[in-house]
Structures are given as structure tokens and as C-alpha cells.
Design an enzyme around this catalytic site. Sequence first.
Site, PDB file in Angstrom:
ATOM      1  N   LYS A  75      -5.641  54.392  -4.481  1.00 54.37           N
ATOM      2  CA  LYS A  75      -6.387  54.112  -5.706  1.00 54.37           C
ATOM      3  C   LYS A  75      -7.613  53.284  -5.355  1.00 54.37           C
ATOM      4  O   LYS A  75      -7.503  52.212  -4.752  1.00 54.37           O
ATOM      5  CB  LYS A  75      -5.506  53.333  -6.667  1.00 54.37           C
ATOM      6  CG  LYS A  75      -5.232  54.059  -7.961  1.00 54.37           C
ATOM      7  CD  LYS A  75      -4.369  53.194  -8.817  1.00 54.37           C
ATOM      8  CE  LYS A  75      -4.278  53.739 -10.202  1.00 54.37           C
ATOM      9  NZ  LYS A  75      -3.486  52.849 -11.053  1.00 54.37           N
TER      10      LYS A  75
HETATM   11  C1  E4P Z   1      -3.474  53.599 -14.281  1.00 55.26           C
HETATM   12  O1  E4P Z   1      -3.308  54.139 -13.232  1.00 55.26           O
HETATM   13  C2  E4P Z   1      -3.245  52.165 -14.556  1.00 55.26           C
HETATM   14  O2  E4P Z   1      -2.246  51.691 -13.686  1.00 55.26           O
HETATM   15  C3  E4P Z   1      -2.755  51.901 -15.945  1.00 55.26           C
HETATM   16  O3  E4P Z   1      -2.575  53.097 -16.670  1.00 55.26           O
HETATM   17  C4  E4P Z   1      -3.473  50.831 -16.675  1.00 55.26           C
HETATM   18  O4  E4P Z   1      -2.907  50.699 -17.954  1.00 55.26           O
HETATM   19  P1  E4P Z   1      -3.109  49.400 -18.862  1.00 55.26           P
HETATM   20  O5  E4P Z   1      -4.445  49.518 -19.508  1.00 55.26           O
HETATM   21  O6  E4P Z   1      -2.007  49.502 -19.876  1.00 55.26           O
HETATM   22  O7  E4P Z   1      -3.000  48.205 -17.969  1.00 55.26           O
END
Ligand code: E4P
Length: 220
Positions: A88
Site C-alpha cells: 500500500k
Molecule cells: C483502506 O484500505 C483503508 O484501510 C480503510 O478502508 C480506511 O477506512 P477508514 O476511513 O474507516 O479509516
Amino acid sequence: MGVFKIKLFLDTANVDEIREAASLGVISGVTTNPSLIAKEGRNFTDVVKEITSIVDGPVSAEVISTDAEGMIKEAEELAQIHPNVVIKIPMIGEGLKAVKVLEEKGVRTNVTLVFSANQALLAALAGASFVSPFVGRLDDAGHDGMQVVADIVDIFDFYGYETEVIAASIRHPLHCIQAAQAGAHIATVPYKVLQKMIKHPFTDVGLQRFLDDWKKVKQS
Ligand code: E4P
């Protein structure tokens, strides 16, 4: 009409949740982020390794460097954990540089913190395997997060980009329906949302009625 089926990933670093969700047979990948990892209070590498032993699909692990060189170094170490590890990378200029280098080396990337179709387009042009538009956080800021997902899907479809769109920052079951309607390749859902997707009050009431009525059936 799409030629693929939407996949569900679990958005958590909690291995108990991942184990339970995996046993349902509906999860084909996992996404984590530094905040989710921190919540577990465990060693990063250990958690990622354990997740790859539970789910046989892409497992996103995020870098924390903000320069391309640092990201690439971290990514190469994380990629050693398991072939299913996807790196990521935050959607910043240095991130795009890192994506290009990593994808050319065969390391798959998931460009995260995407909040616009333009950012997703840049990630696809750099060769990312996945992009993650954050639906819930866009909604929180008064935007239409799912419209951004739909725009990205349209653009990628039009030009035949192979980059898969992960509807991320999913907050409730309706987001999942909307992600499917928008043609997202993947929705990554928190465990709580998955539980809510399973549940319907009519199912519970109906099941109870069947069980109660069954007691009235002659058994011999
Ligand atoms: C995506 O890969 C992120 O880990 C995640 O969906 C972020 O979500 P949040 O906005 O609920 O923290």
C-alpha cells in the site's frame, strides 16, 4: 456489463476477525493500514505473516516512508513475507514514483488515500495493481464518495486499465451495495459491516418461527 465478479476484502488487522470471516467463504483478501496495525499492539511483520496464512489472496500492507526510495526499500522487505503481500502506497508524487519501480519489479501495489478520479488515473498510469478510493472519508467531508468510485470505474473501463478499484473506507452495508452497483472490483469492509451484511431482522424472526413450528410436528 462487467466481466468480473465483485470481491470482498476484510479491512482489519485483527486475525480473529479475519479467521472468522474467512470461514464464511466470502472473503478473498485483506487490507490493513498503519492505524489498523497499531490497534492490534503486535509486531507488523508477524501480523502480516499470520494474515497471509489465513487468507489466500491479496493482503495489503502499507509503507510509512514518504520518499520513493524509502517506500521501495520497505516494500521490498514486506514483499519477502509472502507472494500475496500487496504494498500500500500513499497517493503522493513520491508514491507514484515508487509504484512505477515496484510494479516493474513485479511487486504489486495498492495506491491508498485516493480521494479523486484524477488521483486514481495517475495511479493507473503509474501501473498500480489496485487503487483505493476512500468513500466514507469523502462522505464525511460532504462529498459523494461513491460517485468518485463510479467515475474511476467508468474511466478505467473506457480505456481498459487493468488496475482494480477497491471501494475503501466502507462504513455501512449500503456502501457495499452501492460499490457493487458502481462496478467496483472489490469492496474492503470492516468486520462490523460484514456482520451487518449477514443480518436481517426478518431472517431472525422467520428462523425462530420455523423452529417454534417444528416443535409442533409429530416426530413419530
Ligand atoms: C483502506 O484500505 C483503508 O484501510 C480503510 O478502508 C480506511 O477506512 P477508514 O476511513 O474507516 O479509516
